[in-house]
Design a protein around this motif. Structure first.
Motif, PDB file in Angstrom:
ATOM      1  N   LEU A  33       0.824  -1.201   0.000  1.00 19.81           N
ATOM      2  CA  LEU A  33       0.000   0.000   0.000  1.00 19.81           C
ATOM      3  C   LEU A  33       0.865   1.261   0.000  1.00 19.81           C
ATOM      4  CD1 LEU A  33      -2.843   1.174   0.086  1.00 19.81           C
ATOM      5  CD2 LEU A  33      -2.708   1.074   2.579  1.00 19.81           C
ATOM      6  N   VAL A  34       2.007   1.199   0.638  1.00 21.25           N
ATOM      7  CA  VAL A  34       2.886   2.380   0.658  1.00 21.25           C
ATOM      8  C   VAL A  34       3.368   2.719  -0.742  1.00 21.25           C
ATOM      9  CG1 VAL A  34       3.621   2.107   3.051  1.00 21.25           C
ATOM     10  CG2 VAL A  34       4.929   1.007   1.243  1.00 21.25           C
ATOM     11  N   ASP A  35       3.504   1.703  -1.596  1.00 22.65           N
ATOM     12  CA  ASP A  35       3.885   1.963  -2.988  1.00 22.65           C
ATOM     13  C   ASP A  35       2.775   2.699  -3.727  1.00 22.65           C
ATOM     14  OD1 ASP A  35       6.217   0.533  -2.495  1.00 22.65           O
ATOM     15  OD2 ASP A  35       5.323  -1.363  -3.151  1.00 22.65           O
ATOM     16  N   ALA A  38       2.714   6.283  -2.603  1.00 22.55           N
ATOM     17  CA  ALA A  38       3.820   7.026  -3.210  1.00 22.55           C
ATOM     18  C   ALA A  38       3.571   7.319  -4.687  1.00 22.55           C
ATOM     19  CB  ALA A  38       5.122   6.252  -3.045  1.00 22.55           C
ATOM     20  N   ALA A  39       2.725   6.522  -5.325  1.00 17.31           N
ATOM     21  CA  ALA A  39       2.434   6.744  -6.741  1.00 17.31           C
ATOM     22  C   ALA A  39       1.682   8.051  -6.969  1.00 17.31           C
ATOM     23  CB  ALA A  39       1.622   5.580  -7.296  1.00 17.31           C
ATOM     24  N   PHE A  40       0.907   8.509  -6.001  1.00 20.79           N
ATOM     25  CA  PHE A  40       0.139   9.746  -6.184  1.00 20.79           C
ATOM     26  C   PHE A  40       1.031  10.978  -6.320  1.00 20.79           C
ATOM     27  CE2 PHE A  40      -3.365   7.066  -5.150  1.00 20.79           C
ATOM     28  CZ  PHE A  40      -4.457   7.663  -5.739  1.00 20.79           C
ATOM     29  N   SER A  89       0.748   3.929  16.347  1.00 18.37           N
ATOM     30  CA  SER A  89      -0.706   3.816  16.290  1.00 18.37           C
ATOM     31  C   SER A  89      -1.112   3.605  14.831  1.00 18.37           C
ATOM     32  CB  SER A  89      -1.363   5.084  16.828  1.00 18.37           C
ATOM     33  OG  SER A  89      -2.740   5.086  16.560  1.00 18.37           O
ATOM     34  N   PRO A  90      -2.172   2.869  14.576  1.00 20.33           N
ATOM     35  CA  PRO A  90      -2.632   2.708  13.196  1.00 20.33           C
ATOM     36  C   PRO A  90      -3.144   4.008  12.584  1.00 20.33           C
ATOM     37  CG  PRO A  90      -3.787   1.170  14.661  1.00 20.33           C
ATOM     38  CD  PRO A  90      -2.914   2.021  15.507  1.00 20.33           C
ATOM     39  N   VAL A  91      -3.450   4.969  13.422  1.00 23.73           N
ATOM     40  CA  VAL A  91      -3.940   6.252  12.918  1.00 23.73           C
ATOM     41  C   VAL A  91      -2.840   6.979  12.133  1.00 23.73           C
ATOM     42  CG1 VAL A  91      -4.806   8.518  13.637  1.00 23.73           C
ATOM     43  CG2 VAL A  91      -5.611   6.454  14.779  1.00 23.73           C
ATOM     44  N   ILE A  92      -1.602   6.822  12.536  1.00 25.73           N
ATOM     45  CA  ILE A  92      -0.495   7.549  11.892  1.00 25.73           C
ATOM     46  C   ILE A  92      -0.299   7.119  10.437  1.00 25.73           C
ATOM     47  CG2 ILE A  92       1.991   8.003  11.962  1.00 25.73           C
ATOM     48  CD1 ILE A  92       1.747   7.921  15.035  1.00 25.73           C
ATOM     49  N   PRO A  93      -0.116   5.833  10.121  1.00 25.03           N
ATOM     50  CA  PRO A  93       0.068   5.489   8.711  1.00 25.03           C
ATOM     51  C   PRO A  93      -1.180   5.731   7.864  1.00 25.03           C
ATOM     52  CG  PRO A  93       0.001   3.496  10.038  1.00 25.03           C
ATOM     53  CD  PRO A  93       0.040   4.653  10.979  1.00 25.03           C
ATOM     54  N   TRP A  94      -2.358   5.435   8.430  1.00 23.05           N
ATOM     55  CA  TRP A  94      -3.582   5.655   7.666  1.00 23.05           C
ATOM     56  C   TRP A  94      -3.839   7.146   7.464  1.00 23.05           C
ATOM     57  CZ3 TRP A  94      -5.665   2.267   4.674  1.00 23.05           C
ATOM     58  CH2 TRP A  94      -5.521   0.915   4.946  1.00 23.05           C
ATOM     59  N   ILE A 100      -1.787  12.286   2.065  1.00 18.62           N
ATOM     60  CA  ILE A 100      -0.983  12.359   0.831  1.00 18.62           C
ATOM     61  C   ILE A 100      -1.873  12.211  -0.392  1.00 18.62           C
ATOM     62  CG2 ILE A 100       0.745  11.127  -0.540  1.00 18.62           C
ATOM     63  CD1 ILE A 100       2.250  10.638   2.106  1.00 18.62           C
ATOM     64  N   VAL A 101      -2.751  11.225  -0.380  1.00 21.04           N
ATOM     65  CA  VAL A 101      -3.629  11.004  -1.534  1.00 21.04           C
ATOM     66  C   VAL A 101      -4.581  12.179  -1.710  1.00 21.04           C
ATOM     67  CG1 VAL A 101      -5.471   9.531  -2.453  1.00 21.04           C
ATOM     68  CG2 VAL A 101      -3.439   8.492  -1.439  1.00 21.04           C
ATOM     69  N   ALA A 102      -5.214  12.624  -0.625  1.00 21.07           N
ATOM     70  CA  ALA A 102      -6.154  13.741  -0.724  1.00 21.07           C
ATOM     71  C   ALA A 102      -5.438  15.032  -1.125  1.00 21.07           C
ATOM     72  CB  ALA A 102      -6.881  13.934   0.601  1.00 21.07           C
ATOM     73  N   GLY A 103      -4.265  15.279  -0.559  1.00 20.36           N
ATOM     74  CA  GLY A 103      -3.510  16.477  -0.928  1.00 20.36           C
ATOM     75  C   GLY A 103      -3.115  16.491  -2.393  1.00 20.36           C
ATOM     76  N   THR A 104      -2.733  15.334  -2.903  1.00 19.96           N
ATOM     77  CA  THR A 104      -2.378  15.239  -4.315  1.00 19.96           C
ATOM     78  C   THR A 104      -3.594  15.502  -5.196  1.00 19.96           C
ATOM     79  OG1 THR A 104      -0.642  13.640  -3.814  1.00 19.96           O
ATOM     80  CG2 THR A 104      -1.409  13.737  -6.087  1.00 19.96           C
TER      81      THR A 104
END
Length: 144
Positions: A33-35, A38-40, A89-94, A100-104
């Motif tokens: 998922l991190v890949d 990063a694609a965005f 915490s799971p909140v940090i990566p999610w 990142i996706v929304a900002g892009t």
């Protein structure tokens, strides 16, 4: 100035990117998922470089490029150098992924496409121009 004005050339460049991504996916055998996150910003950087309607140094083209490169580098650095940050915490990566996706997507929607402005129509008020032969035209301002 890097500009892709020929759409055939732009399509070939996009096809080369798609082929390279497919080759990397099949060759590596794994994508996380991190890949995909990063694609965005990577896609936004490529898009801003290939955008041909403004010069390369224009802020509408350079700011998204620089910002997306910075986000991409920070994302990769955090994953490689500080993975323990994401284990707190799971909140940090999610949250970071969604940001990142929304900002892009917000950056992309605010920068492109810029709608072409339609010419303003003049009001339906007749112009009352004084003929030049009458001698009354001097000192008068005729509104067009």
């Amino acid at each position: 100035m890097v500009v892709v004005r020929d759409m055939k050339l732009g399509r070939w460049v996009a096809l080369a990117f798609a082929f390279g991504i497919a080759l990397a996916t099949l060759g590596g055998g794994e994508h996380y998922l991190v890949d995909l996150v990063a694609a965005f910003p990577f896609s936004l950087a490529v898009w801003s470089l290939c955008m041909g309607d403004v010069p390369l140094h224009h802020p509408r083209r350079m700011l998204p490029f620089a910002g997306s490169c910075a986000v991409l580098l920070v994302w990769i650095a955090c994953i490689r150098l500080a993975p323990q940050l994401f284990w707190i915490s799971p909140v940090i990566p999610w949250g970071a992924s969604i940001a990142i996706v929304a900002g892009t997507l917000v950056t992309l929607s605010n920068c492109w496409p810029v709608p072409k402005q339609r010419p303003r129509l003049r009001a339906a008020v007749p112009d009352y121009a004084v003929p030049a032969a009458s001698g009354l035209h001097e000192g008068l301002k005729v509104r067009h």
